[in-house]
Enzyme design. Structure first.
Site, mmCIF file in Angstrom:
data_model
loop_
_atom_site.group_PDB
_atom_site.id
_atom_site.type_symbol
_atom_site.label_atom_id
_atom_site.label_comp_id
_atom_site.label_asym_id
_atom_site.label_seq_id
_atom_site.Cartn_x
_atom_site.Cartn_y
_atom_site.Cartn_z
ATOM 1 N N ASP A 172 18.326 5.046 -8.040
ATOM 2 C CA ASP A 172 17.690 3.956 -8.782
ATOM 3 C C ASP A 172 18.812 3.209 -9.478
ATOM 4 O O ASP A 172 19.420 3.725 -10.412
ATOM 5 C CB ASP A 172 16.703 4.537 -9.807
ATOM 6 C CG ASP A 172 16.191 3.479 -10.795
ATOM 7 O OD1 ASP A 172 16.406 2.273 -10.542
ATOM 8 O OD2 ASP A 172 15.577 3.871 -11.809
ATOM 9 N N LYS A 230 22.650 -6.675 -13.114
ATOM 10 C CA LYS A 230 21.687 -6.686 -12.011
ATOM 11 C C LYS A 230 20.917 -8.009 -11.968
ATOM 12 O O LYS A 230 20.494 -8.461 -10.909
ATOM 13 C CB LYS A 230 20.715 -5.518 -12.177
ATOM 14 C CG LYS A 230 19.684 -5.386 -11.071
ATOM 15 C CD LYS A 230 18.930 -4.088 -11.223
ATOM 16 C CE LYS A 230 17.713 -4.005 -10.341
ATOM 17 N NZ LYS A 230 16.997 -2.732 -10.555
ATOM 18 N N GLU A 280 11.113 -0.672 -5.804
ATOM 19 C CA GLU A 280 10.952 0.220 -6.956
ATOM 20 C C GLU A 280 9.507 0.687 -7.163
ATOM 21 O O GLU A 280 9.278 1.881 -7.360
ATOM 22 C CB GLU A 280 11.509 -0.442 -8.227
ATOM 23 C CG GLU A 280 13.029 -0.480 -8.218
ATOM 24 C CD GLU A 280 13.634 -1.373 -9.296
ATOM 25 O OE1 GLU A 280 12.885 -1.852 -10.177
ATOM 26 O OE2 GLU A 280 14.851 -1.592 -9.257
ATOM 27 N N ASP A 317 6.050 -1.358 -14.831
ATOM 28 C CA ASP A 317 7.415 -0.867 -15.078
ATOM 29 C C ASP A 317 8.034 -1.644 -16.244
ATOM 30 O O ASP A 317 8.453 -2.791 -16.081
ATOM 31 C CB ASP A 317 8.238 -1.039 -13.791
ATOM 32 C CG ASP A 317 9.668 -0.497 -13.937
ATOM 33 O OD1 ASP A 317 10.107 -0.245 -15.079
ATOM 34 O OD2 ASP A 317 10.341 -0.340 -12.898
#
Ligand code: ADP
Ligand code: MG
Length: 561
Positions: free
Chosen positions: A7, A69, A146, A168
């Site tokens: 991850d 990211k 994800e 999330d």
């Protein structure tokens, strides 16, 4: 040879390996399963990754980078010391660190991985993730979305079929995805979300409230005081269940601050309300009653917040699934996928709709305060479902103007300077009085991250066209080689040095945020520890690490909590 599951998060990364008895999460060199996705240069110019780097974020902001990211798949480069790096290169450093930890843990080389990416990542961003892995010496066997990984961790792929909602809430992003498991394939429907809502925002809101209630302007605080306050609030956020009295040192004055559920509720409510919107939008877009969702799954460290859980509970009239550790559930799922692939049984997942994850816009003259640079005019708002095409009209800003420069930006800031410039084009317009001539600027954005910019001059009808690839589809071999070379020239820490650096960085931070006698005490401790390091006797070092760590623990507990 093992395939590891990774991850690669905005805030934290984690990895695991599949064993006959199930997933084993891999601890890093500091013995922790979460590695902050932060890269830095230490004082001797060596690359550091993870917690040691994160501790230097505020004090050494020029030599530390986080949250890169967000820039994946753009050509944007960020400065680290004297060099510039792409998000791909920075991610490769995190991946490399994870790979080394996995190799040390498993006692064998690791060359293949399954890596998770947000469902809304477009082709460029996915490609960039693969390149980062390649630079780190890893071959990507499969990218997994994800939310799919989270669903697999909960074993939802073993169901017959069903509709799952994955929420999330990480450090800086909130992703909502609706998954449909149908005929053995996990389909990811529209992912809505808020790219600027996460755990960090709760901490920010706490800090702002503390300062506002005491009339202390934020800019008046030095970095060390802010960093300290940040750590206190981050710590308090994680312990909301127990009443806490904090002693805050702000500009030489000492305040006590009670952290109560009522206080936090007041701070958190506006953020929780914001979190509600993408959930409602997802259900509305899918024309779905909350009762029709078979499973609501909570992912991301911030879903530990009781107030978030109860909000979700109320929306759905039942408890969401949250028995797995929300920080590692995505790594868990990626590893399950790795295990399945090793047996040739990988689960297929597809993204059915896509959204534009960032706002795309242009610059307009800032007449109020020209020194700040141009204002950002959003054209395609983030989270718009793509493909999408939007136009806006712009006029000339001064008399006799014959050219309009249309600059293309991606970002969320009010000022263009703080956003990422993707390109620009120059357009000729007939001479006229200010505001007389105008152009329409049309942005069209598709699934693959291709942005088409069409500009039409209203009076002449002349058109201009430009195609902007977020990052030109894959780098050339030459560019890749260049990247590889640059990375190879960086200096890396020996693994076992890391623990020592982490301790010293922690002590440094304590030193900077304390005064007087406590400072002397910390300086003494550091001096003693450095002397032991100098002698290079592993046994002595291990013993000194323990004493040093305990002393720091004590100092920290005394000053903050
Ligand atoms: P990402 O997916 O962005 O990499 P994570 O899922 O690792 O992020 O979540 C990181 C966030 O989780 C941080 O903002 C952190 O403060 C928050 N967090 C971790 N533990 C807790 C806790 N016990 N209570 C509240 N928030 C927490
Ligand atoms: Mg995450």
């Amino acid at each position: 040879m093992a395939i590891i599951g990774i991850d690669l998060g905005t805030t934290n990364s984690a990895c695991g390996v599949w064993k006959p008895q199930g997933v084993e999460l891999i601890p890093n060199r500091l013995g922790e399963v979460l590695t902050p996705s932060v890269v830095g240069l230490d004082d001797s110019g060596e690359i550091i990754v993870g917690r040691t780097a994160r501790q230097r974020l505020i004090h050494h902001s020029d030599k530390t980078v986080a949250a890169f990211k967000r820039l994946m798949g753009t050509g944007h480069r960020v400065g680290l010391g004297t060099q510039l790096f792409t998000a791909t290169e920075l991610s490769s450093l995190v991946l490399r660190s994870l790979k080394e930890d996995a190799e040390a843990h498993l006692g064998e080389p690791v060359e293949e991985a399954v890596i998770s990416v947000p469902a809304y990542f477009n082709d460029n961003q996915r490609q960039a993730t693969k390149q980062a892995a390649e630079l780190a010496g890893l071959t990507v066997r499969r990218l997994i979305n994800e939310p799919t990984a989270a669903a697999m961790a909960y074993g939802l792929h073993q169901n017959q079929e069903g509709l799952f909602l994955i929420l999330d809430l990480g450090g800086g992003t909130f992703d909502v995805s609706l998954l449909e498991f149908f005929e053995g394939v996990m389909e990811v429907h529209a992912s809505a979300g808020d790219n600027f809502l996460g755990g960090e925002d709760f901490v920010e809101a706490m800090i702002n409230d503390v300062l506002a209630s005491r009339d202390i302007p934020r800019d008046s605080l030095p970095a060390s005081v802010l960093q300290n306050l940040y750590l206190q609030m981050e710590g308090a956020k994680r312990k909301l269940g127990t009443p806490q009295t904090l002693t805050l040192d702000l500009n030489g004055q000492s305040f006590t601050h009670e952290v109560t559920p009522e206080w936090f509720a007041r701070i958190a409510t506006p953020l929780l309300l914001r979190a509600k919107h993408p959930i409602e939008r997802t259900l509305r877009d899918a024309d779905l009653h909350p009762g029709k969702v078979d499973e609501v799954v909570l992912v991301g460290g911030s879903t530990r917040l009781a107030s978030f859980r109860s909000m979700v509970g109320k929306m759905f009239g039942r408890l969401p699934s949250c028995h797995l550790d929300p920080d590692t559930v995505v790594a868990l799922g990626a590893t399950i996928q790795a295990g399945l692939l090793a047996r040739g049984e990988g689960l297929d997942d597809v993204v059915l709709t896509d959204v534009c994850p960032y706002t795309l816009g242009t610059g307009i003259i800032n007449e109020d305060n020209p020194s700040l640079g141009d204002y950002f005019l959003p054209i395609i708002e983030r989270n718009s479902v793509v493909p999408i095409s939007v136009e806006r009209r712009l006029s000339t800003a001064s008399d006799g103007q014959t050219r309009i420069t249309v600059k293309v930006y991606q970002g969320e800031n009010r000022l263009v300077e703080k956003n990422v410039q993707l390109g620009e084009m120059e357009v000729q317009v007939p001479k006229g009085a200010r505001g007389q001539e105008s152009v329409t600027v049309r942005y069209s954005y598709d699934m693959n991250g291709l942005l088409e910019v069409d500009v039409t001059v209203t009076s002449t009808g002349k058109t201009y066209h430009k195609l902007i690839e977020h990052s030109p589809g894959g780098l050339s071999e030459e560019e890749k080689a260049h990247s590889r070379e640059r990375l190879a020239s960086l200096k890396f820490h020996p693994r076992d040095g890391e623990e020592n650096r982490a301790l010293l960085a922690r002590a440094d931070r304590l030193f900077e945020s304390n005064l007087g006698e406590r400072r002397e005490r910390i300086a003494d401790l550091m001096g003693d520890f450095e002397q032991v390091l100098d002698r290079q006797n592993p046994l002595d070092i291990a013993r000194a690490q323990k004493t040093f760590r305990e002393a720091l623990d004590f100092l920290e507990s005394e000053s903050w909590f």
